[in-house]
Design an enzyme around this catalytic site. Structure first.
Site, mmCIF file in Angstrom:
data_model
loop_
_atom_site.group_PDB
_atom_site.id
_atom_site.type_symbol
_atom_site.label_atom_id
_atom_site.label_comp_id
_atom_site.label_asym_id
_atom_site.label_seq_id
_atom_site.Cartn_x
_atom_site.Cartn_y
_atom_site.Cartn_z
ATOM 1 N N ASN A 1 11.757 -2.798 -3.576
ATOM 2 C CA ASN A 1 10.641 -1.850 -3.535
ATOM 3 C C ASN A 1 10.822 -0.922 -4.729
ATOM 4 O O ASN A 1 11.649 -0.012 -4.693
ATOM 5 C CB ASN A 1 10.675 -1.065 -2.211
ATOM 6 C CG ASN A 1 9.629 0.037 -2.179
ATOM 7 O OD1 ASN A 1 8.745 0.094 -3.028
ATOM 8 N ND2 ASN A 1 9.737 0.926 -1.192
ATOM 9 N N LYS B 1 8.859 1.212 -6.000
ATOM 10 C CA LYS B 1 8.199 2.516 -5.816
ATOM 11 C C LYS B 1 7.389 2.885 -7.078
ATOM 12 O O LYS B 1 6.951 1.992 -7.798
ATOM 13 C CB LYS B 1 9.221 3.589 -5.453
ATOM 14 C CG LYS B 1 10.100 3.145 -4.287
ATOM 15 C CD LYS B 1 10.843 4.253 -3.629
ATOM 16 C CE LYS B 1 11.754 3.657 -2.557
ATOM 17 N NZ LYS B 1 12.304 4.649 -1.665
ATOM 18 N N HIS C 1 5.236 1.824 4.777
ATOM 19 C CA HIS C 1 6.489 2.445 4.333
ATOM 20 C C HIS C 1 6.483 3.922 4.731
ATOM 21 O O HIS C 1 5.459 4.598 4.608
ATOM 22 C CB HIS C 1 6.657 2.304 2.816
ATOM 23 C CG HIS C 1 8.034 2.654 2.359
ATOM 24 N ND1 HIS C 1 8.449 3.958 2.227
ATOM 25 C CD2 HIS C 1 9.109 1.889 2.056
ATOM 26 C CE1 HIS C 1 9.720 3.976 1.847
ATOM 27 N NE2 HIS C 1 10.146 2.723 1.742
ATOM 28 N N GLU D 1 7.503 6.534 3.345
ATOM 29 C CA GLU D 1 7.111 7.506 2.315
ATOM 30 C C GLU D 1 5.592 7.647 2.267
ATOM 31 O O GLU D 1 5.064 8.732 2.027
ATOM 32 C CB GLU D 1 7.660 7.080 0.940
ATOM 33 C CG GLU D 1 9.146 7.350 0.841
ATOM 34 C CD GLU D 1 9.847 6.581 -0.264
ATOM 35 O OE1 GLU D 1 9.188 5.941 -1.104
ATOM 36 O OE2 GLU D 1 11.096 6.622 -0.272
ATOM 37 N N GLU E 1 13.629 -0.015 8.826
ATOM 38 C CA GLU E 1 14.048 1.004 7.856
ATOM 39 C C GLU E 1 14.186 2.347 8.562
ATOM 40 O O GLU E 1 13.199 3.111 8.650
ATOM 41 C CB GLU E 1 12.995 1.135 6.745
ATOM 42 C CG GLU E 1 12.917 -0.045 5.819
ATOM 43 C CD GLU E 1 12.685 0.400 4.383
ATOM 44 O OE1 GLU E 1 13.455 -0.022 3.517
ATOM 45 O OE2 GLU E 1 11.763 1.190 4.134
ATOM 46 N N GLY F 1 16.974 6.313 0.830
ATOM 47 C CA GLY F 1 17.243 7.223 -0.281
ATOM 48 C C GLY F 1 18.342 8.235 0.018
ATOM 49 O O GLY F 1 18.424 9.277 -0.623
ATOM 50 N N SER G 1 19.335 2.406 1.889
ATOM 51 C CA SER G 1 20.614 2.581 1.175
ATOM 52 C C SER G 1 21.464 1.306 1.120
ATOM 53 O O SER G 1 22.697 1.380 1.135
ATOM 54 C CB SER G 1 21.423 3.743 1.775
ATOM 55 O OG SER G 1 20.731 4.953 1.596
HETATM 56 C C1 PEP Z 1 13.105 1.976 0.587
HETATM 57 O O1 PEP Z 1 12.544 2.978 0.131
HETATM 58 O O2 PEP Z 1 12.448 1.074 1.126
HETATM 59 C C2 PEP Z 1 14.562 1.888 0.479
HETATM 60 C C3 PEP Z 1 15.175 0.998 1.196
HETATM 61 O O3 PEP Z 1 15.159 2.751 -0.410
HETATM 62 P P1 PEP Z 1 16.727 2.881 -0.762
HETATM 63 O O4 PEP Z 1 17.276 1.474 -0.854
HETATM 64 O O5 PEP Z 1 16.754 3.586 -2.044
HETATM 65 O O6 PEP Z 1 17.349 3.643 0.366
#
Ligand code: PEP
Length: 260
Positions: free
Chosen positions: A9, A11, A97, A99, A169, A175, A220
């Protein structure tokens, strides 16, 4: 060994120069990965889908978007339809997602509409579900995830999940450098499969659907913890945020999946 799915992803990051370089490096570093063992996807900002189509066609790397409009076409300024995303030969579309849910007040109803648009166009939705830290601390994580899935099941039925990906998630892990523990990831991915499979009537149907439902973990994941998370029984892959911006880290994660 079951097939793993590693989805990046990206972003709202990058530029034409950045993606040209990333694609060149990934093509080289992922060359030895057998697409029958690992399905690799990059979910990009819309303007770069054309670059992906030009650069990644006929490779073992697929691509797609991070969102889609819930409507088919018309007077929806600023939106991008599933049909348009498909024109660039996209395979994956991330939906729901956290976000987006936080910043744009995405509702479960909207998410269900978007999911259907993606399926109607023959692409694979990557549906994000997950709880906040407060919800987990209150022991409500399964209740929260179940209710996110229920809206979709009520609207479209359980079979809509066939050939789709669900990404667990936990919002607190995104993040944050605080990935879910292997126990937490395994537990929730197994729960999602059981919940969706359990909504099907016949035993054969349950078995088949359970095989067809892919549940991946995101939050992460990095080149250090990937091997352990990807070796869990009910974790069919990973959704990768930050590490997808780094060709070496992303390809190390893909190679970890290849070893499982
Ligand atoms: C995400 O935003 O879908 C994600 C998994 O981010 P990160 O791997 O940076 O935690």
């Amino acid at each position: 060994m079951s097939k793993k799915f590693i989805i990046g992803n990206l972003k709202m990051n990058g530029s034409i120069a950045f993606y040209n370089e990333l694609f060149t490096n990934l093509k080289e570093q992922l060359r030895s990965i057998d697409p029958n063992n690992v399905d690799i996807g990059l979910c990009l900002p819309y303007p770069y889908l054309f670059l992906a189509k030009n650069s990644l066609s006929n490779t073992n790397i697929k691509w797609g978007s991070q969102n889609v409009a819930k409507d088919k076409r018309g007077a929806f300024t600023g939106e991008v339809s599933a049909e348009m995303i498909l024109e660039f030969e996209s395979k994956y579309v991330i939906i729901g997602h956290s976000e987006r849910n936080t910043a744009y007040c995405e509702s479960d109803q909207n998410i269900a509409e978007k999911f259907l648009r993606v399926k109607e166009n023959g692409m694979c939705p990557v549906l994000c579900v997950g709880e906040t830290l407060i919800e987990r601390e209150a022991g409500m994580e399964k209740k929260v995830v179940r209710s996110q899935l229920e809206t979709l099941i009520e609207k479209h039925g359980t079979n809509i999940f066939e050939n789709s990906i669900i990404a667990y998630e936990p919002i607190w892990a995104i993040g944050s450098d605080m990935a879910a523990s292997p126990d937490q990831a395994q537990n929730m991915c197994a729960f999602i499969k059981e919940f969706i499979g359990g909504n099907l009537g016949s035993k054969t149907g349950q078995k088949t659907l359970k095989k067809l439902i892919k549940v991946i973990y995101g939050g992460s994941v990095n080149d250090k913890n990937a091997l352990q998370l990807l070796s869990l029984e009910d974790v069919d892959g990973a959704l990768i945020g930050r590490c997808s911006l780094d060709a070496k880290k992303f390809s190390d994660i893909c190679h970890s999946a290849h070893r499982n």
